[in-house]
Write an enzyme that holds these catalytic residues in place. Structure first.
Site, PDB file in Angstrom:
ATOM      1  N   LYS A 124     -11.617   0.775  -1.103  1.00 32.45           N
ATOM      2  CA  LYS A 124     -11.191   2.100  -1.341  1.00 32.45           C
ATOM      3  C   LYS A 124     -10.786   2.335  -2.539  1.00 32.45           C
ATOM      4  O   LYS A 124     -10.082   1.673  -3.131  1.00 32.45           O
ATOM      5  CB  LYS A 124     -10.704   2.680  -0.035  1.00 32.45           C
ATOM      6  N   ASP A 136      -0.627   1.719  -4.231  1.00 30.79           N
ATOM      7  CA  ASP A 136      -1.569   0.829  -4.835  1.00 30.79           C
ATOM      8  C   ASP A 136      -2.777   1.512  -5.275  1.00 30.79           C
ATOM      9  O   ASP A 136      -3.549   0.563  -5.960  1.00 30.79           O
ATOM     10  CB  ASP A 136      -1.713  -0.498  -4.057  1.00 30.79           C
ATOM     11  N   ASP A 164      -5.365   2.909  -3.755  1.00 32.79           N
ATOM     12  CA  ASP A 164      -6.641   3.001  -2.977  1.00 32.79           C
ATOM     13  C   ASP A 164      -6.905   4.274  -2.235  1.00 32.79           C
ATOM     14  O   ASP A 164      -8.069   4.204  -1.614  1.00 32.79           O
ATOM     15  CB  ASP A 164      -6.987   1.652  -2.377  1.00 32.79           C
ATOM     16  N   ARG A 165      -5.800   5.234  -1.992  1.00 30.54           N
ATOM     17  CA  ARG A 165      -5.979   6.285  -1.075  1.00 30.54           C
ATOM     18  C   ARG A 165      -5.841   7.467  -1.890  1.00 30.54           C
ATOM     19  O   ARG A 165      -5.385   7.358  -3.036  1.00 30.54           O
ATOM     20  CB  ARG A 165      -4.846   6.179   0.161  1.00 30.54           C
ATOM     21  N   SER A 213       0.893  -1.205  -0.022  1.00 24.76           N
ATOM     22  CA  SER A 213       0.000  -0.180  -0.048  1.00 24.76           C
ATOM     23  C   SER A 213       0.828   1.270  -0.043  1.00 24.76           C
ATOM     24  O   SER A 213       1.520   1.460  -0.903  1.00 24.76           O
ATOM     25  CB  SER A 213      -0.976   0.060   1.043  1.00 24.76           C
ATOM     26  N   HIS A 214       0.720   1.968   1.087  1.00 25.94           N
ATOM     27  CA  HIS A 214       1.381   3.407   1.113  1.00 25.94           C
ATOM     28  C   HIS A 214       2.837   3.379   1.837  1.00 25.94           C
ATOM     29  O   HIS A 214       3.436   4.337   2.076  1.00 25.94           O
ATOM     30  CB  HIS A 214       0.468   4.334   1.997  1.00 25.94           C
ATOM     31  N   ASP A 227      -1.935   6.816  -3.415  1.00 32.39           N
ATOM     32  CA  ASP A 227      -0.691   6.160  -3.005  1.00 32.39           C
ATOM     33  C   ASP A 227      -0.164   5.077  -3.751  1.00 32.39           C
ATOM     34  O   ASP A 227      -0.661   4.866  -5.023  1.00 32.39           O
ATOM     35  CB  ASP A 227      -1.177   5.766  -1.569  1.00 32.39           C
TER      36      ASP A 227
END
Length: 563
Positions: A384, A285, A287-288, A115-116, A283
């Site tokens: 998300k 991947d 999703d943010r 992710s982030h 981010d």
């Protein structure tokens, strides 16, 4: 082609959470580490469903992504999987994986991402499994995966040549086993075009008064930004920065917040020159998201509240003529609560983790939701979705600008101030203490459980050294759909002023612990739009530092990140 059975032994630290398994790359590179988890996943699934099924695979392009995908291909072949849908060059954003699973009716998907978190040879890697609804595996599934990894004695793998992932197309390395490389953007972009009014957004990009800047932070979202914002919607190519996915994210932290998205923040807060009307980031991947205006930051709780208020400008919702429900995670400020109340819409408060929203969506009870950790989304998928949130804001700005002369344009600041005048303002701040010693973080949480949760006002006033301290509890959630109980999801500390702070440990890091402190105050006065967040929240911050004794337990003088 013979399949090999490789002897192995269980690896204790493969506990899988909702966000999957996240460790340093060097951990995943250890002998059998990735293979053990993949075999544990396959063993945990009903074998009659696994055999011949279709799985989606993709990642955010971080270091070790391509190596991991080739290993998964070989193990999927040996374990009876029928077909793999893999993003071109091994890339698929997390929202796109969810969309592809749902669109193709696949059995599930494997997402390679941390992710982030930072990427690179000495940074982080991660892997997680999404189920057939497109969402993260629920705890019942992740528990089975972990149990299967702890019972392993061998794993199965096929000796296949590396599959070429650079070109879209289908190959069959073995009879009854197909690998299809798919366009990473196609299904997702078509979905976005069905959800939003693309002609209205195109018209916005043609306005001379509108300028846009999107920063993908060298993550996978750059691929989608070019396809959707530039190729389809007509944004100028220079509106995109850091949109080439890099294995190490350019040496930066791919987290869209005010600290790590420094390039975007500097541009949006520039003292001179033309500052874009809308700035956005996503981010690693995808999703943010973070939304900025000219010298203006839209907090995630405000962002989801505004999107909910303007649901009618998004055709996906307008066609249905209603909103099924709204939801936020517990640490997220209550801006969405007020919108739900005014609209007369069902509202839910859940623990952090998108799986809780997914249950509500699958039951037809939820349309729009968000988390303060820069996650915003709807029931179009079960993750998300950063690009979705940016398109929602573009839709709102297009709607608000339509009646204005071409040399003028609605701005995020205009939209937010109007919103605060209508609903009041939830003033928020978050302090992150990253990579804290895990034992120290646990000791701090235990201190709060012992000294604060359930105690009298008098005890809390003394602990926080604040005369307005009122109540402290530990949040427990009972899922209204599957009736599962999730205890101890964070400690909430309330004040008689209507303010609160929340303390919880985050599960998204790859090492150590991350302590998050969330601060919130509500102001419905006419002066609320001009209130200074730091000044407004200073008394709550001081009370939180006193009550948690965070400096004592962590040895830290202050947070790593302030948002």
């Amino acid at each position: 082609m013979a399949f090999r059975t490789v002897p192995t032994t269980p690896i204790a630290d493969q506990k899988t959470g909702t966000s999957g398994l996240r460790k340093k790359v060097t951990v995943f590179q250890q002998p059998h580490y990735l293979e053990n988890w993949i075999q544990g996943l396959f063993n945990s699934l009903p074998q009659e469903q696994l055999h011949g099924c279709t799985l989606v695979i993709g990642g955010d392009g971080r270091f070790y992504n391509s190596v991991a995908i080739q290993k998964i291909i070989c193990m999927a072949a040996a374990n009876g999987v029928g077909k793999l849908l893999i993003g071109q060059n091994g890339l698929l954003s997390t929202p796109a994986v969810s969309a592809v699973i749902r669109e193709t009716h696949s059995y599930g998907g494997i997402i390679l991402t941390a992710s982030h978190n930072p990427g690179g040879p000495n940074a982080d890697f991660g892997i997680k499994f999404n189920v057939s609804n497109g969402g993260p595996a629920p705890e019942s599934v992740t528990d089975r995966i972990y149990a299967a990894t702890q019972a392993l004695r061998e794993y199965k793998i096929a000796d296949l040549r590396p599959v070429e992932l650079s070109a879209v197309g289908t190959t069959s390395p073995l009879p009854h086993f197909v690998v299809e490389v798919i366009d990473a953007c196609e299904i997702y972009a078509r979905l976005m075009e069905r959800i939003f009014d693309f002609p209205a957004i195109r018209a916005l990009f043609r306005r001379p008064s509108f300028r846009f800047l999107f920063d993908a932070l060298s993550g996978v979202t750059g691929v989608y930004a070019k396809r959707i914002f530039v190729d389809i919607l007509g944004a100028p190519a220079e509106a995109l920065v850091n949109c080439t996915p890099l294995e190490d994210f350019g040496g930066h932290h791919p987290d869209p917040n005010l600290t790590y998205a420094k390039h975007l923040v500097d541009r949006m807060y520039a003292a001179q020159g033309h500052v874009p009307v809308l700035g956005a980031a996503s981010d690693g991947d995808g999703d943010r998201n973070m939304i900025l205006g000219d010298h203006f930051f839209v907090t995630p709780p405000d962002s989801v509240a505004v999107i909910a208020h303007y649901w009618r400008v998004i055709p996906y919702f307008a066609r249905e003529g209603r909103i099924k429900g709204l939801a936020r995670s517990m640490p997220t400020a209550g801006a969405l609560d007020v919108v739900a109340q005014r609209m007369g819409v069902e509202f839910h408060e859940t623990p952090t983790g998108w799986k809780f929203f997914g249950n509500l969506m699958d039951a037809g009870l939820l349309s729009i939701c968000g988390e303060e950790s820069f996650g915003t989304g709807s029931d179009h998928i079960r993750e998300k979705d950063g690009i979705w949130a940016v398109l929602a804001w573009l839709s709102i700005i297009a709607h608000k600008s339509a009646a204005l002369p071409l040399d003028k344009c609605a701005t995020p600041a205009d939209i937010m101030r109007e919103h605060w005048t209508t609903y009041g303002r939830h003033i928020v701040m978050r302090h992150d203490y990253e990579n804290v010693d895990s034992a120290a973080a646990a000791a701090m949480m235990q201190h709060l459980m012992t000294a604060a949760v359930g105690h009298s006002e008098a005890d809390l006033k003394a602990l926080a050294k604040d005369p307005t301290a009122q109540k402290c509890d530990s949040f427990t959630y009972t899922d209204p759909i599957d009736h599962s109980v999730s205890p101890n999801q964070g400690i909430r500390f309330y004040f008689s002023t209507g303010s609160r702070f929340v303390v919880r440990l985050s599960g998204t890091g790859s090492s150590g612990a991350t302590i998050r402190l969330y601060f919130e105050a509500y102001d419905s006065s006419p002066a609320a739009p001009t209130a200074d967040p730091k000044s407004s929240l200073a008394p709550i911050v001081a009370a939180a530092l006193n009550a948690t004794r965070i400096a004592h337990f962590t040895g830290r003088d202050g947070p790593t990140v302030v948002t």
